[in-house]
Scaffold this motif. Structure first.
Motif, PDB file in Angstrom:
ATOM      1  N   ARG A  48      53.658  28.343  55.664  1.00  0.00           N
ATOM      2  CA  ARG A  48      55.000  28.795  55.290  1.00  0.00           C
ATOM      3  C   ARG A  48      55.997  28.611  56.437  1.00  0.00           C
ATOM      4  O   ARG A  48      57.184  28.416  56.203  1.00  0.00           O
ATOM      5  N   SER A  49      55.484  28.653  57.664  1.00  0.00           N
ATOM      6  CA  SER A  49      56.360  28.393  58.815  1.00  0.00           C
ATOM      7  C   SER A  49      56.674  26.903  58.911  1.00  0.00           C
ATOM      8  O   SER A  49      57.795  26.523  59.266  1.00  0.00           O
ATOM      9  N   ILE A  50      55.689  26.080  58.576  1.00  0.00           N
ATOM     10  CA  ILE A  50      55.918  24.632  58.650  1.00  0.00           C
ATOM     11  C   ILE A  50      57.039  24.222  57.698  1.00  0.00           C
ATOM     12  O   ILE A  50      57.904  23.439  58.051  1.00  0.00           O
ATOM     13  N   ASN A  51      57.021  24.768  56.483  1.00  0.00           N
ATOM     14  CA  ASN A  51      58.105  24.355  55.571  1.00  0.00           C
ATOM     15  C   ASN A  51      59.282  25.338  55.583  1.00  0.00           C
ATOM     16  O   ASN A  51      60.163  25.255  54.726  1.00  0.00           O
ATOM     17  N   LEU A  52      59.272  26.221  56.569  1.00  0.00           N
ATOM     18  CA  LEU A  52      60.385  27.134  56.830  1.00  0.00           C
ATOM     19  C   LEU A  52      60.646  28.125  55.702  1.00  0.00           C
ATOM     20  O   LEU A  52      61.753  28.626  55.548  1.00  0.00           O
ATOM     21  N   LEU A  53      59.603  28.419  54.923  1.00  0.00           N
ATOM     22  CA  LEU A  53      59.682  29.574  54.025  1.00  0.00           C
ATOM     23  C   LEU A  53      59.653  30.844  54.875  1.00  0.00           C
ATOM     24  O   LEU A  53      60.118  31.899  54.461  1.00  0.00           O
ATOM     25  N   GLU A  54      59.051  30.742  56.057  1.00  0.00           N
ATOM     26  CA  GLU A  54      59.161  31.787  57.079  1.00  0.00           C
ATOM     27  C   GLU A  54      59.866  31.173  58.279  1.00  0.00           C
ATOM     28  O   GLU A  54      59.640  30.010  58.600  1.00  0.00           O
ATOM     29  N   LYS A  55      60.681  31.980  58.933  1.00  0.00           N
ATOM     30  CA  LYS A  55      61.373  31.487  60.117  1.00  0.00           C
ATOM     31  C   LYS A  55      60.482  31.721  61.334  1.00  0.00           C
ATOM     32  O   LYS A  55      60.173  32.872  61.667  1.00  0.00           O
TER      33      LYS A  55
END
Ligand code: ADP
Ligand code: MG
Length: 243
Positions: A48-55
């Motif tokens: 999720r961090s890789i696709n920036l769903l999480e910052k």
């Protein structure tokens, strides 16, 4: 080998909970990477961090030479190059199968209806779901829904597809058809990063296996190395649960 993604010193905290600690990962064109590890080790947060769903809280994500975390980087554009397949399918239940596979192509990629339909049908064919093109998601089994979700992801022509436990929500008898579909895609040279608990699949299909533990990459290597002769005690302990 060309790197599509280079992740350096990636960190993510939720409040005081440091979930990702200094992650380094390079994803090369055509590679199939499996990510294994216990529940809570940070696997989903990493995807999720890789696709920036999480910052991310720190570090860098270099996509084709550019840091996506730099101010001014075109994040919506970046996201169109990353496919995501979730445990829970996330199909639009009010649309039929082919409309689901066409939607992103039309709205995001600005394809014509005609072209989107053609690509959707080709990809539904690839996942063995073309004859369900006019069905509604509610009429499909979990395995069929997941194959539609995969067709939708590949229809966006992504540089890499991230899979987060794509078979974990399925009844056991449906797991095989989805894994087989994914294996087929892997053989076409698609770049794939797959969080999975299917160890046999990971061993057969991956070029590289990453073992995560408590927010770090505790060990990585070829399937032979990780499954055949793991070096770290915690890798051994984790894998012993699957014997
Ligand atoms: P995994 O996918 O390996 O099971 P996750 O990445 O889902 O692990 O979770 C890792 C840790 O991060 C867990 O302790 C979880 O509670 C925490 N976490 C995940 N997402 C959030 C969130 N949105 N808010 C707060 N904590 C979260
Ligand atoms: Mg998870």
């Amino acid at each position: 080998m060309t790197a599509i993604l280079e992740i350096n010193h990636l960190k993510k905290s939720f409040g005081d909970n440091e979930v990702l600690k200094d992650i380094h990962l390079t994803v090369n064109t055509g590679e199939v990477i499996s990510i294994i590890g216990s529940s809570g080790s940070g696997k989903s947060t990493m995807l999720r961090s890789i696709n920036l769903l999480e910052k991310p809280s720190g570090g860098e994500i270099i996509y084709k030479g550019e840091n996506v975390l730099e101010k001014g980087f075109d994040i919506p554009q970046y996201r169109t190059h990353l496919g995501m397949v979730f445990q829970s399918f996330n199909l639009f239940n009010n649309m039929n199968v082919i409309e689901n596979v066409m939607a992103g192509q039309v709205t995001v990629l600005k394809k014509s209806q005609e072209e989107a339909r053609k690509i959707a049908l080709e990809n539904l064919e690839k996942v063995g779901m073309a004859r369900f093109a006019n069905a509604k998601p509610a009429q499909l089994s979990g395995g069929q829904k997941q194959r539609v979700a995969i067709a939708r992801a590949i229809s966006m022509n992504p540089d890499v597809i991230l899979f987060d436990e794509p078979t974990s929500a399925l009844d056991p008898e449906m797991v095989g058809e989805v894994l087989q579909t994914m294996q087929g895609l892997a053989e076409t040279g698609l770049t794939m990063v797959i969080v999975t608990h299917e160890m046999e699949f990971a061993r057969d299909v991956s070029d590289r296996v990453i073992f995560m533990d408590k927010g770090v990459i505790a060990e990585e290597g070829s399937p032979e190395e990780i499954f055949g002769s793991p070096k770290e005690e915690r890798t051994k302990a984790f894998l012993s649960r699957f014997l």
